[in-house]
Scaffold this motif. Structure first.
Motif, PDB file in Angstrom:
ATOM      1  N   UNK A 104     101.169  17.897  45.628  1.00  0.00           N
ATOM      2  CA  UNK A 104      99.768  17.927  46.054  1.00  0.00           C
ATOM      3  C   UNK A 104      99.580  18.836  47.270  1.00  0.00           C
ATOM      4  N   UNK A 105     100.506  18.753  48.221  1.00  0.00           N
ATOM      5  CA  UNK A 105     100.452  19.630  49.409  1.00  0.00           C
ATOM      6  C   UNK A 105     100.594  21.091  48.986  1.00  0.00           C
ATOM      7  N   UNK A 106     101.521  21.352  48.075  1.00  0.00           N
ATOM      8  CA  UNK A 106     101.747  22.717  47.607  1.00  0.00           C
ATOM      9  C   UNK A 106     100.493  23.279  46.952  1.00  0.00           C
ATOM     10  N   UNK A 107      99.862  22.482  46.110  1.00  0.00           N
ATOM     11  CA  UNK A 107      98.647  22.954  45.433  1.00  0.00           C
ATOM     12  C   UNK A 107      97.557  23.300  46.440  1.00  0.00           C
ATOM     13  N   UNK A 108      97.360  22.437  47.435  1.00  0.00           N
ATOM     14  CA  UNK A 108      96.328  22.712  48.434  1.00  0.00           C
ATOM     15  C   UNK A 108      96.637  23.981  49.225  1.00  0.00           C
ATOM     16  N   UNK A 109      97.912  24.181  49.538  1.00  0.00           N
ATOM     17  CA  UNK A 109      98.318  25.368  50.294  1.00  0.00           C
ATOM     18  C   UNK A 109      98.139  26.635  49.462  1.00  0.00           C
ATOM     19  N   UNK A 138     107.563  29.295  40.717  1.00  0.00           N
ATOM     20  CA  UNK A 138     106.780  29.579  41.923  1.00  0.00           C
ATOM     21  C   UNK A 138     105.646  30.569  41.645  1.00  0.00           C
ATOM     22  N   UNK A 139     105.569  31.063  40.423  1.00  0.00           N
ATOM     23  CA  UNK A 139     104.459  31.926  40.016  1.00  0.00           C
ATOM     24  C   UNK A 139     103.393  31.131  39.261  1.00  0.00           C
ATOM     25  N   UNK A 140     103.346  29.828  39.495  1.00  0.00           N
ATOM     26  CA  UNK A 140     102.428  28.953  38.763  1.00  0.00           C
ATOM     27  C   UNK A 140     100.999  29.004  39.286  1.00  0.00           C
ATOM     28  N   UNK A 141     100.837  29.452  40.521  1.00  0.00           N
ATOM     29  CA  UNK A 141      99.519  29.426  41.144  1.00  0.00           C
ATOM     30  C   UNK A 141      99.226  28.140  41.889  1.00  0.00           C
TER      31      UNK A 141
END
Length: 774
Positions: free
Chosen positions: A161-166, A217-220
């Protein structure tokens, strides 16, 4: 037809590094061949990012500072572009909401690509240990609370969740997890760690890396994880942040390095060096750490970045370099790829290169490691993000609910005399007292951005949400955390006397304010005087000499307890504090650490029985600083008592209570084919559903080197309905059984092993043995 031919000709002239179908290694080689030395140095220099944009109303664009940096320094990386806090002086007024943040990073990328010779996108690193440190994001419990969950699966969800927000706001690298062993509670940054044990830290580190980076890591929606702080940063002499560490090579491998090794094996693509030195060698110029161990032994494939100013710190702090150029030379030759500051390398590195002290091969290797991330993230093809998606998905209802769940799982029930908790929801009068009962910044910990009113649910608000209008709730602050000039203990006592029960919320704070002064690294400067003290007694730079509750807090607690009313003590804080008096005199104690934005709701869930607590201490709570260090897995011989007190902590690692009870039975242990299988039954013998954190410890009867008296090897958080029984199996493999032996090698030794199935490090429920023959 003419247009088609022109297009084909243009495509044929496209440089190889811009061909998305070409192998990444070929693209890197091609791009390096086109770059000047100055452009290469710019790629591995990372200045502060927040001055690089300007905001005017709802319009955001690149700043003159960024244009200058790009033109003169060929900047390829930025740090903390979206960070907002008193140090950066970015507020709710002049900072960026998620939509504007996405626009800002898009503007930076557009300008960099269109106004440089080679059009290389910028790599943006962001602080993200318990939420992206930007305005409008979800604030989770700090890492010490995350460690208290003993629930890696939940932490992996949180990290995702943190990764998505960033990523949705344009960030590419998330700083976290912090994998330092917290063996010194006086140290100011305990809250940023997962605790004192290398196995717990390893599992949490793996979870964070998997959540941050995902499978692609290229998932967006994923970011690169940066492991902090390499290495042995969390046990500084005297608790002084960044101070030297005196640790032997065996201890380094046995205790301090395993969390980093586990996270690297989980795929981590970035590592940050620590400020400290180890046996006289600063981590930022330590070739053994950065090349021999990290790359050769562990196979690390990512890039190493300095902590802020730590390269120039070789001259300014450690006094081992005569000049900035020498510091740059020492760092890059030791394997440190990227400079967080913008001036540790930059002109200093250019000077070192021109004097022949740094080879072109060393420079190209460092640059290629950074470029590899950019290519693998697809930034050359798509450097931009969608501001509308950032607006929709950052701090969504789903993520807020997840923050509440992490907070609930992190709460530790330390004491519950006569089953005072849970409190009845039908109480007529409730007093809510204390400096942390309604101070929302005190609740969210260091590395947090400014918060709009209502974003953070305090304990007072959480209780009001839970009880509605059925209960009269009287709130009195009573005192501050540190300042004693405005205490109103009499008013608090009066409210307690009129109440059926009291919830008193004490502890500490890492909340920075705009009066706080900072050193260049962003750590706060201690204020020992002044007319009014801030609440801040924890957080980077706020090391302690004692662990006592500061200000008038203990005076307030004693006065409230003296009323004879049922008292529930809730602790909100960033490190273990002195709870000796409370443990003896207060009937119920909850430890919530810094529980994040949903902490108030989570604490109310536990207090009133809507959630049965199962958090466990990830760090031991000492009775006195005179006992330090007091971590559970100290080596033999066992510690003997002092004249004044015993050597045991007040509460040990792994400790935590529940509203229900659990029974352990039928232990069976079998060793064959290099695996030890441990099987037993666990039953919820109480009348409430609940969770137990089962902990498996191991000790050897005899070994070739001195080992801990016991060592956690595996653990699992297990939910059981009232009366339910489960059969559980743990399998100890080579990684669990091996030790760093007398030959400085990892090996499994023959001998007799004791297995302890426990509910905490000092509460063994089942014990058995197995033998490994030579």
């Amino acid at each position: 037809m003419i247009n088609t031919i022109a297009f084909a000709q243009n495509k044929a002239k496209l440089p190889l590094y811009k061909n998305a179908k070409a192998p990444v290694e070929s693209r890197i080689k091609d791009l390096l061949s086109r770059m000047t030395v100055e452009e290469k140095v710019g790629q591995i220099s990372m200045p502060l990012g927040w001055p690089m944009y300007t905001k005017n109303g709802n319009e955001v664009e690149v700043s003159e500072a960024f244009k200058k940096s790009l033109k003169e320094e060929y900047t390829g990386m930025l740090w903390a572009t979206l960070r907002a806090d008193p140090w950066t002086k970015k507020t709710l007024a002049n900072g960026l909401n998620p939509e504007l943040a996405a626009r800002a990073t898009n503007a930076i990328q557009k300008y960099a690509i269109e106004n440089t010779r080679l059009g290389i996108p910028v790599l943006l690193s962001e602080e993200a240990p318990h939420g992206h440190m930007a305005i409008g994001t979800t604030v989770f419990p700090t890492s010490i609370g995350q460690g208290s969950t003993f629930d890696p699966e939940l932490i992996q969800k949180m990290a995702a969740a943190i990764a998505e927000e960033t990523r949705l706001q344009g960030g590419h690298v998330g700083y976290g997890p912090v994998l330092d062993l917290a063996r010194e509670p006086r140290w100011s940054r305990v809250e940023e760690t997962y605790g004192e044990d290398q196995v717990l830290n390893s599992r949490m580190g793996e979870a964070m890396v998997k959540g941050f980076q995902g499978k692609n890591i290229n998932s967006g929606v994923n970011v690169v994880a940066t492991l902090k702080h390499f290495a042995a940063y969390g046990a500084p002499e005297g608790g002084h942040n960044g101070s030297s560490i005196n640790v032997g090579l065996r201890s380094l491998h046995q205790f301090y390095l395993p969390p980093f090794k586990a996270a690297v094996k989980a795929g981590a693509l970035s590592v940050m060096t620590a400020y400290n030195s180890i046996d006289g060698i600063p981590c930022s110029s330590n070739e053994m750490l950065l090349n021999d161990i990290l790359r050769k032994d562990w196979g690390f494939k990512g890039f190493v970045v300095s902590d802020l100013n730590s390269i120039s710190g070789l001259k300014a702090n450690h006094h081992i370099a005569e000049s900035g150029a020498e510091a740059a030379e020492m760092s890059i030759n030791a394997g440190l790829d990227a400079d967080l500051s913008g001036f540790g390398y930059g002109k200093a590195l250019l000077t070192a290169i021109q004097s022949g002290k740094v080879s072109s091969q060393v420079l190209d290797t460092a640059v290629s490691r950074v470029l590899r991330i950019k290519f693998n993230m697809g930034l050359f093809e798509n450097p931009y993000v969608n501001p509308e998606l950032a607006k929709q998905k950052v701090r969504s209802a789903e993520k807020v609910a997840l923050a509440r769940q992490v907070a609930r799982e992190s709460i530790i029930l330390l004491k519950n005399q006569d089953k005072l908790l849970p409190l009845s929801k039908s109480l007529k009068n409730l007093a809510v007292i204390g400096p942390n009962a309604d101070q929302f910044y005190n609740q969210i910990g260091d590395y947090s951005a400014p918060q709009s009113v209502g974003n953070v649910v305090t304990v007072l608000q959480g209780i009001k949400n839970k009880l509605g209008d059925n209960t009269k709730i009287t709130y009195v602050k009573g005192c501050a955390i540190r300042d004693t000039t405005s205490s109103n203990i009499e008013e608090a006592v009066s409210a307690a006397k009129k109440a059926d029960a009291v919830v008193i919320v004490l502890g500490g704070s890492s909340a920075r304010d705009f009066k706080t002064e900072y050193i260049e690294t962003g750590a706060a400067k201690i204020q020992t005087g002044g007319n009014q003290l801030s609440d801040m007694e924890s957080g980077e730079g706020y090391d302690r000499a004692t662990l006592d509750l500061l200000g008038d807090q203990i005076k307030l607690l004693k006065a409230v307890v003296k009323t004879g009313k049922p008292v529930v003590l809730v602790l909100i804080k960033g490190r273990p504090l002195n709870l000796n008096w409370a443990a003896e005199h207060v009937p119920a104690i909850l430890d919530a650490w810094y529980p994040g934005q949903e902490g108030g709701n989570a604490i109310a869930d536990v207090i009133f029985g809507d959630y049965n607590p199962a958090g466990r201490l990830p760090i031991s709570v000492p009775k006195s600083v005179g006992q330090l260090p007091v971590y559970y897995n100290a080596r033999y011989p066992e510690k003997h008592d002092y004249i004044e007190m015993d050597a045991k902590p007040l509460y040990s690692f792994g400790y935590g209570l529940s509203y229900t009870t659990f029974d352990y039975q039928n232990l069976k242990i079998k060793y064959e084919n290099g695996l030890a299988t441990v099987n037993f039954d666990l039953k919820n013998t109480g009348s409430l559903d609940g969770e137990e954190v089962v902990q498996l410890y191991l000790k050897m009867k005899t070994s070739s080197v001195v080992l801990p008296t016991k060592q956690l090897k595996q653990f699992k958080r297990i939910a059981l309905k009232a009366g339910e029984r489960k059969n559980l199996t743990f399998v100890l493999n080579q990684n669990d059984l091996e030790i760093y032996n007398a030959q400085m090698k990892w090996a499994v030794e023959a001998g007799e092993y004791s297995v302890m199935v426990s509910s905490s490090s000092d509460q063994v429920r089942l014990e058995g043995k197995f033998k490994i023959e030579k």
